[in-house]
Design a protein around this motif. Structure first.
Motif, PDB file in Angstrom:
ATOM      1  N   SER A  29      -1.242   8.767   6.816  1.00  0.00           N
ATOM      2  CA  SER A  29       0.108   8.876   6.264  1.00  0.00           C
ATOM      3  C   SER A  29       0.713  10.230   6.578  1.00  0.00           C
ATOM      4  O   SER A  29       1.910  10.343   6.872  1.00  0.00           O
ATOM      5  N   SER A  33       4.118  10.764   8.742  1.00  0.00           N
ATOM      6  CA  SER A  33       5.268  11.536   8.277  1.00  0.00           C
ATOM      7  C   SER A  33       5.446  12.797   9.116  1.00  0.00           C
ATOM      8  O   SER A  33       6.569  13.300   9.262  1.00  0.00           O
ATOM      9  N   TRP A  65      11.152  -0.449   7.574  1.00  0.00           N
ATOM     10  CA  TRP A  65       9.787  -0.056   7.205  1.00  0.00           C
ATOM     11  C   TRP A  65       9.476  -0.475   5.772  1.00  0.00           C
ATOM     12  O   TRP A  65       8.372  -0.940   5.476  1.00  0.00           O
ATOM     13  N   GLU A 255      10.591  -3.400  -2.091  1.00  0.00           N
ATOM     14  CA  GLU A 255      10.673  -2.351  -1.080  1.00  0.00           C
ATOM     15  C   GLU A 255      11.997  -2.395  -0.315  1.00  0.00           C
ATOM     16  O   GLU A 255      12.545  -1.351   0.049  1.00  0.00           O
ATOM     17  N   THR A 288       8.714  13.903   2.189  1.00  0.00           N
ATOM     18  CA  THR A 288       7.977  12.720   2.626  1.00  0.00           C
ATOM     19  C   THR A 288       6.603  13.087   3.156  1.00  0.00           C
ATOM     20  O   THR A 288       5.629  12.342   2.990  1.00  0.00           O
ATOM     21  N   TYR A 292       4.028  10.660   1.154  1.00  0.00           N
ATOM     22  CA  TYR A 292       3.290   9.600   1.828  1.00  0.00           C
ATOM     23  C   TYR A 292       1.784   9.833   1.750  1.00  0.00           C
ATOM     24  O   TYR A 292       1.003   8.888   1.567  1.00  0.00           O
ATOM     25  N   SER A 296      -0.918   7.415  -0.482  1.00  0.00           N
ATOM     26  CA  SER A 296      -2.050   6.723   0.125  1.00  0.00           C
ATOM     27  C   SER A 296      -3.102   6.405  -0.934  1.00  0.00           C
ATOM     28  O   SER A 296      -3.896   5.475  -0.779  1.00  0.00           O
TER      29      SER A 296
END
Length: 456
Positions: A29, A33, A65, A255, A288, A292, A296
């Motif tokens: 992740s 990012s 996404w 989402e 981010t 991100y 995780s």
């Protein structure tokens, strides 16, 4: 009658499992990012207009996404519980169904992205230079809609089967490729043409195609445990399809509506001016980078807690989720402080005016303060509620908070009261406060603790 003894979770075993499962996911992740950060820094060195153009163009990819991640996340709950039962054949079927649905949905992004990019950009901004620069970026990079629709479900399946190092290595190769191609095509190094924003789109498209090729190579050519014949991925039976859709569609809607909400935030920010939006774009990219990686843990939560639910170990699953949430909050506190402390050096990588740098510093500070709260809410919605199939409730909380609280606050602050950009960002955080109250109550109710696969 004896009371049930509290479940004891052995810390050493838990941390070892997290290191095996969560750490590679976090690193992947972080790499993913970082790819966005590299793009933003390289394009941002050209100027604030270029940075704003790419940031606005990426809103469509961001929404896409979200849709892909949503259905893959909902499918992961089933994959994890099937993995707990040792049912690899059903994991293949869920993966195949997820890929088929994601590819179909992606066509609704690919067609307008390829043929009508300027119309999409005008939804987010009224800045002519940003539309002119961004339309070619979207058109060139639109192939990513199709590649991601396949890589995301397969990545979810690899993670669930504890093969987390494979997606990590593939992401590292994709990041390296994207960075090198950015260096060539944005600035015209080593004899390549200097294409600016278009060069960034070409680099992104090539790296995503490479990423897909590597995923398919590892799974099918190298004969991974996920590999199987075509009928094993498409031979779905009605009970499985029905349950996956009932669980997965609310996550996809969740989402999608969340991503649209964030894009709507940016539509308001994009009408405040180039400097303001450039500050938001840089701040969001840095935030981010941290978020991100932390979230995780939500993927790990789905995998680890979902396996226990699949085995029918309900009390252990609840205790494990509670422990992981606690770890998540501590990580959120640490990361929020690190975000604030490191922001000054990271933001200097961008070609900001003094005013733009001032705005970005204040925005990042707000993100850092609210990070522990955001992490707790996110881990519940992305992790605990989804792994037990409580996706309808999670959808209502997330979508309601964004659209009934966050979006009105942003539009009032930005377009009605014309407040400074950092104050508008602060107003947007009110949604996290409401979500927190609801998430705590729902978690403690245990209504999310369910076995999804016992009758499939």
């Amino acid at each position: 009658m004896e009371k049930n003894l509290p479940i004891q979770i052995e810390s050493k075993t838990l941390y070892k499992t997290l290191a095996t499962v969560a750490l590679p996911i976090a690193l992947q992740s972080l790499i993913a990012s970082s790819l966005n950060l590299v793009d933003a820094v390289m394009v941002g060195s050209l100027g604030e207009v270029e940075l704003a153009a790419v940031g606005l163009s990426n809103q469509l990819f961001f929404v896409h996404w979200g849709v892909m991640f949503g259905f893959a996340s909902g499918s992961s709950a089933f994959m994890a519980q099937f993995w707990g039962k040792g049912d690899l054949q059903s994991i293949r079927k869920v993966t195949g169904f997820a890929v088929t649905l994601c590819v179909g949905v992606s066509m609704f992004f690919f067609i307008p992205g390829m043929f009508f990019p300027e119309h999409i950009l005008r939804l987010f901004t009224n800045i002519p230079q940003a539309v002119d620069l961004g339309k070619d970026f979207i058109r060139i990079a639109s192939v990513c809609f199709l590649t991601i629709s396949i890589t995301v479900p397969f990545t979810a399946a690899l993670r669930v089967t504890h093969q987390t190092k494979i997606p990590l290595k593939i992401s590292a190769i994709a990041l390296s490729t994207n960075t090198f191609l950015n260096y060539l095509f944005i600035f015209g190094n080593w004899g390549a043409p200097a294409l600016g924003v278009e060069g960034a789109a070409i680099a992104t498209a090539i790296s995503r195609l490479l990423e897909l090729s590597l995923v398919l190579y590892v799974v099918f050519i190298r004969k991974n445990i996920l590999a199987g014949k075509a009928h094993e991925f498409i031979g779905w039976h009605k009970p499985l399809v029905f349950k996956v859709l009932i669980t997965g569609i609310p996550v996809m809607i969740n989402e999608t509506m969340w991503s649209l909400g964030m894009a709507t935030y940016n539509a308001a920010y994009g009408r405040m001016g180039v400097t303001e939006f450039a500050a938001i774009q840089a701040s969001n990219t840095i935030n981010t980078l941290f978020i991100y990686a932390i979230f995780s843990l939500g993927d790990a939560l789905i995998i680890l807690v979902g396996q226990r639910l699949g085995r029918g170990e309900m009390e252990y699953a609840f205790a494990l989720a509670k422990r992981l949430l606690k770890i998540g909050v501590y990580i959120g506190i640490f990361s929020g402080g690190l975000l604030i402390l490191s922001s000054h050096w990271i933001l200097k990588l961008f070609n900001f005016t003094p005013l733009g740098l001032h705005y970005a510093m204040l925005i990042v500070g707000i993100y850092g303060i609210f990070m522990p709260l955001k992490v707790y809410n996110g881990l519940n919605i992305v992790g605990t509620f989804r792994c037990g199939g409580d996706t309808h409730f999670a959808m209502c909380v997330e979508v309601g908070a964004v659209w009934l609280i966050g979006v009105p606050m942003v539009f009032l602050g930005a377009l009605v009261f014309h407040l400074p950009i950092y104050f508008v960002v602060l107003m947007a955080q009110s949604e996290e406060l409401i979500k927190n109250v609801i998430c705590v109550k729902r978690f403690c109710s245990r209504k999310w603790v369910k076995n999804l696969v016992h009758d499939i």
